[in-house]
Design a protein around this motif. Structure first.
Motif, PDB file in Angstrom:
ATOM      1  N   LYS A 163       0.830  -1.211   0.000  1.00 49.93           N
ATOM      2  CA  LYS A 163       0.000   0.000   0.000  1.00 49.93           C
ATOM      3  C   LYS A 163       0.862   1.258   0.000  1.00 49.93           C
ATOM      4  CE  LYS A 163      -3.946  -2.166   2.328  1.00 49.93           C
ATOM      5  NZ  LYS A 163      -4.772  -2.198   3.566  1.00 49.93           N
ATOM      6  N   TYR A 164       1.912   1.236   0.803  1.00 51.50           N
ATOM      7  CA  TYR A 164       2.837   2.366   0.908  1.00 51.50           C
ATOM      8  C   TYR A 164       3.495   2.651  -0.446  1.00 51.50           C
ATOM      9  CZ  TYR A 164       7.025   4.877   2.610  1.00 51.50           C
ATOM     10  OH  TYR A 164       8.029   5.785   2.814  1.00 51.50           O
ATOM     11  N   ALA A 165       4.006   1.595  -1.115  1.00 51.05           N
ATOM     12  CA  ALA A 165       4.690   1.764  -2.399  1.00 51.05           C
ATOM     13  C   ALA A 165       3.707   2.096  -3.516  1.00 51.05           C
ATOM     14  CB  ALA A 165       5.470   0.498  -2.745  1.00 51.05           C
ATOM     15  N   CYS A 166       2.549   1.458  -3.508  1.00 56.31           N
ATOM     16  CA  CYS A 166       1.553   1.700  -4.555  1.00 56.31           C
ATOM     17  C   CYS A 166       1.065   3.147  -4.525  1.00 56.31           C
ATOM     18  CB  CYS A 166       0.382   0.732  -4.382  1.00 56.31           C
ATOM     19  SG  CYS A 166      -0.888   0.901  -5.657  1.00 56.31           S
ATOM     20  N   GLU A 194      -1.435  20.227   6.067  1.00 58.69           N
ATOM     21  CA  GLU A 194      -0.736  19.287   6.941  1.00 58.69           C
ATOM     22  C   GLU A 194      -0.748  17.859   6.392  1.00 58.69           C
ATOM     23  OE1 GLU A 194      -4.755  20.217   9.051  1.00 58.69           O
ATOM     24  OE2 GLU A 194      -3.301  21.232   7.737  1.00 58.69           O
ATOM     25  N   ASP A 195      -1.813  17.509   5.673  1.00 55.15           N
ATOM     26  CA  ASP A 195      -1.872  16.175   5.071  1.00 55.15           C
ATOM     27  C   ASP A 195      -0.879  16.051   3.922  1.00 55.15           C
ATOM     28  OD1 ASP A 195      -3.815  15.319   6.826  1.00 55.15           O
ATOM     29  OD2 ASP A 195      -5.470  15.920   5.527  1.00 55.15           O
ATOM     30  N   ARG A 196      -0.787  17.086   3.114  1.00 52.97           N
ATOM     31  CA  ARG A 196       0.182  17.065   2.014  1.00 52.97           C
ATOM     32  C   ARG A 196       1.609  17.028   2.561  1.00 52.97           C
ATOM     33  NH1 ARG A 196      -3.418  21.060   0.055  1.00 52.97           N
ATOM     34  NH2 ARG A 196      -1.899  22.705   0.503  1.00 52.97           N
ATOM     35  N   GLU A 197       1.860  17.793   3.590  1.00 49.30           N
ATOM     36  CA  GLU A 197       3.186  17.806   4.205  1.00 49.30           C
ATOM     37  C   GLU A 197       3.520  16.446   4.810  1.00 49.30           C
ATOM     38  OE1 GLU A 197       3.026  21.036   6.939  1.00 49.30           O
ATOM     39  OE2 GLU A 197       3.519  22.561   5.404  1.00 49.30           O
ATOM     40  N   GLU A 198       2.503  15.783   5.371  1.00 45.12           N
ATOM     41  CA  GLU A 198       2.710  14.458   5.943  1.00 45.12           C
ATOM     42  C   GLU A 198       3.134  13.462   4.866  1.00 45.12           C
ATOM     43  OE1 GLU A 198       2.751  11.513   8.978  1.00 45.12           O
ATOM     44  OE2 GLU A 198       2.691  13.696   9.058  1.00 45.12           O
ATOM     45  N   LEU A 199       2.491  13.529   3.708  1.00 47.60           N
ATOM     46  CA  LEU A 199       2.850  12.640   2.603  1.00 47.60           C
ATOM     47  C   LEU A 199       4.269  12.907   2.125  1.00 47.60           C
ATOM     48  CD1 LEU A 199      -0.337  12.482   0.334  1.00 47.60           C
ATOM     49  CD2 LEU A 199       0.675  10.618   1.651  1.00 47.60           C
ATOM     50  N   ILE A 200       4.608  14.169   1.964  1.00 48.83           N
ATOM     51  CA  ILE A 200       5.943  14.532   1.482  1.00 48.83           C
ATOM     52  C   ILE A 200       7.014  14.064   2.464  1.00 48.83           C
ATOM     53  CG2 ILE A 200       7.453  16.511   1.032  1.00 48.83           C
ATOM     54  CD1 ILE A 200       4.984  17.884  -0.214  1.00 48.83           C
ATOM     55  N   TYR A 201       6.698  14.154   3.750  1.00 47.55           N
ATOM     56  CA  TYR A 201       7.640  13.685   4.773  1.00 47.55           C
ATOM     57  C   TYR A 201       7.773  12.159   4.722  1.00 47.55           C
ATOM     58  CZ  TYR A 201       9.425  12.380   9.361  1.00 47.55           C
ATOM     59  OH  TYR A 201      10.155  11.808  10.384  1.00 47.55           O
ATOM     60  N   LYS A 202       6.632  11.465   4.652  1.00 53.67           N
ATOM     61  CA  LYS A 202       6.664   9.999   4.658  1.00 53.67           C
ATOM     62  C   LYS A 202       7.413   9.430   3.456  1.00 53.67           C
ATOM     63  CE  LYS A 202       2.573   8.925   7.449  1.00 53.67           C
ATOM     64  NZ  LYS A 202       3.259   8.042   8.415  1.00 53.67           N
ATOM     65  N   ILE A 229      13.029   4.587  -1.055  1.00 53.21           N
ATOM     66  CA  ILE A 229      11.624   4.159  -0.911  1.00 53.21           C
ATOM     67  C   ILE A 229      11.376   2.871  -1.692  1.00 53.21           C
ATOM     68  CG2 ILE A 229       9.223   4.768  -1.429  1.00 53.21           C
ATOM     69  CD1 ILE A 229      10.320   6.348   0.869  1.00 53.21           C
ATOM     70  N   ILE A 230      11.932   2.795  -2.899  1.00 57.77           N
ATOM     71  CA  ILE A 230      11.667   1.657  -3.786  1.00 57.77           C
ATOM     72  C   ILE A 230      12.709   0.563  -3.562  1.00 57.77           C
ATOM     73  CG2 ILE A 230      11.309   0.942  -6.168  1.00 57.77           C
ATOM     74  CD1 ILE A 230       9.284   2.962  -4.994  1.00 57.77           C
ATOM     75  N   THR A 231      12.242  -0.618  -3.220  1.00 57.97           N
ATOM     76  CA  THR A 231      13.112  -1.770  -2.986  1.00 57.97           C
ATOM     77  C   THR A 231      12.668  -2.936  -3.876  1.00 57.97           C
ATOM     78  OG1 THR A 231      11.706  -2.675  -1.234  1.00 57.97           O
ATOM     79  CG2 THR A 231      13.382  -1.049  -0.584  1.00 57.97           C
ATOM     80  N   GLU A 232      13.450  -4.006  -3.876  1.00 53.81           N
ATOM     81  CA  GLU A 232      13.098  -5.182  -4.667  1.00 53.81           C
ATOM     82  C   GLU A 232      11.765  -5.774  -4.232  1.00 53.81           C
ATOM     83  OE1 GLU A 232      16.116  -8.121  -4.758  1.00 53.81           O
ATOM     84  OE2 GLU A 232      17.639  -6.798  -5.638  1.00 53.81           O
TER      85      GLU A 232
END
Length: 306
Positions: A21-24, A89-97, A113-116
């Motif tokens: 979910k995080y990567a998608c 704050e939600d957009r900033e949270e995404l950019i931080y994550k 962020i991207i791994t095998e």
């Protein structure tokens, strides 16, 4: 439902784990046209993709109802969903994550962020955001329409690293990453989480091969029939000329038998014609007799100055 929509629905259903979910979601926001600290708007015509974006936004940010959705009707009657993340704050949270610390690199794939283990989900998210596929019965063509040039070339490199050989082209202000090789498309569909669609593409290839083979056989048969009919017309013309000028009795018994059978059966092949003779012959033997008849007809025409 289009093949492209089926692929997107299958990809959406394959994203289940927290890491996926995080990567998608990263793939979905990174490749959408409006991704910036002050503006995140995701657009899609696919209902399931729209709901998935809203669900993943809540999941990644960690709060409920962080998105707002509005619909508009396109000229072709298709509904376009526009989902925005309105709060700063939600957009900033995404950019931080997603480890984005500079406005200048926001449209760049973050290597940490991207791994095998999650690249397949990231690519699936990118396809949900900017990908499409032509109906494979018409053509083999899968593409990503990337609005940012640098990001497009990073995507191309990422695909090469996972064994997918794609090409890139320009279309107005966009960069198009595309695949036309059916096997490469099968590979990327499987990689992105759409193996059923990959198998369906294989089945369509088999169907198309059978159809093409059938068409080739039919065309060949039609050409053979046409050649047989044209040859038969010339043979009958010669036989009728002999009959009209000197009579078929002018021919030897064997030639007369071949001439009479041909007159009565203008559409049959030489092979079938040979089986109808008083003394059956093979194809080459029949062809030899008909050539003799043609030579006699031509000699009679010359003698009469015709």
């Amino acid at each position: 439902m289009s093949f492209s929509s089926t692929v997107k629905n299958e990809i959406a259903a394959s994203v289940t784990s927290r890491e996926q979910k995080y990567a998608c979601f990263y793939g979905m926001i990174l490749f959408c046209r409006h991704f910036a600290p002050d503006n995140i708007v995701f657009q899609t015509e696919n209902d399931i993709t729209a709901e998935m974006f809203r669900s993943l936004a809540d999941h990644v940010i960690g709060r409920k109802c962080v998105t707002e959705m509005s619909d508009s009707r396109k000229k072709d009657g298709v509904t376009l969903h526009q989902i925005s993340i309105g709060k700063t704050e939600d957009r900033e949270e995404l950019i931080y994550k997603y480890h984005i610390y500079s406005r200048t690199v926001i449209h760049s794939i973050q290597d940490d962020i991207i791994t095998e283990s999650n690249v397949h989900a990231f690519l699936g998210g990118a396809f949900l955001s900017c990908g499409s596929m032509i109906e494979p019965l018409k053509e083999y063509h899968l593409e990503f329409v990337v609005p940012f040039p640098a990001l497009a070339y990073e995507m191309l490199e990422l695909l090469e690293n996972v064994g997918i050989h794609a090409k890139i082209a320009e279309r107005k202000t966009d960069r198009i990453i595309y695949l036309k090789d059916s096997e490469a498309i099968e590979d990327i569909l499987t990689l992105m989480g759409a193996p059923k669609s990959s198998i369906e593409l294989m089945n369509i290839k088999i169907l198309k091969d059978i159809r093409n083979k059938t068409n080739r056989i039919t065309n060949c048969d039609n050409a053979n029939i046409e050649r047989t009919l044209k040859a038969s017309e010339r043979q009958i013309e010669d036989i009728e000329y002999i009959e009209r000028t000197v009579g078929l009795d002018y021919l030897s018994p064997d030639l007369q038998n071949a001439a009479e059978i041909r007159l009565d059966n203008p559409e049959v092949s030489l092979k079938d014609l040979g089986e109808m003779l008083d003394k059956p012959l093979g194809r080459s033997g029949v062809n030899h007799r008909l050539k003799k008849i043609s030579e006699i007809a031509n000699r009679l025409r010359e003698e009469r100055g015709e």
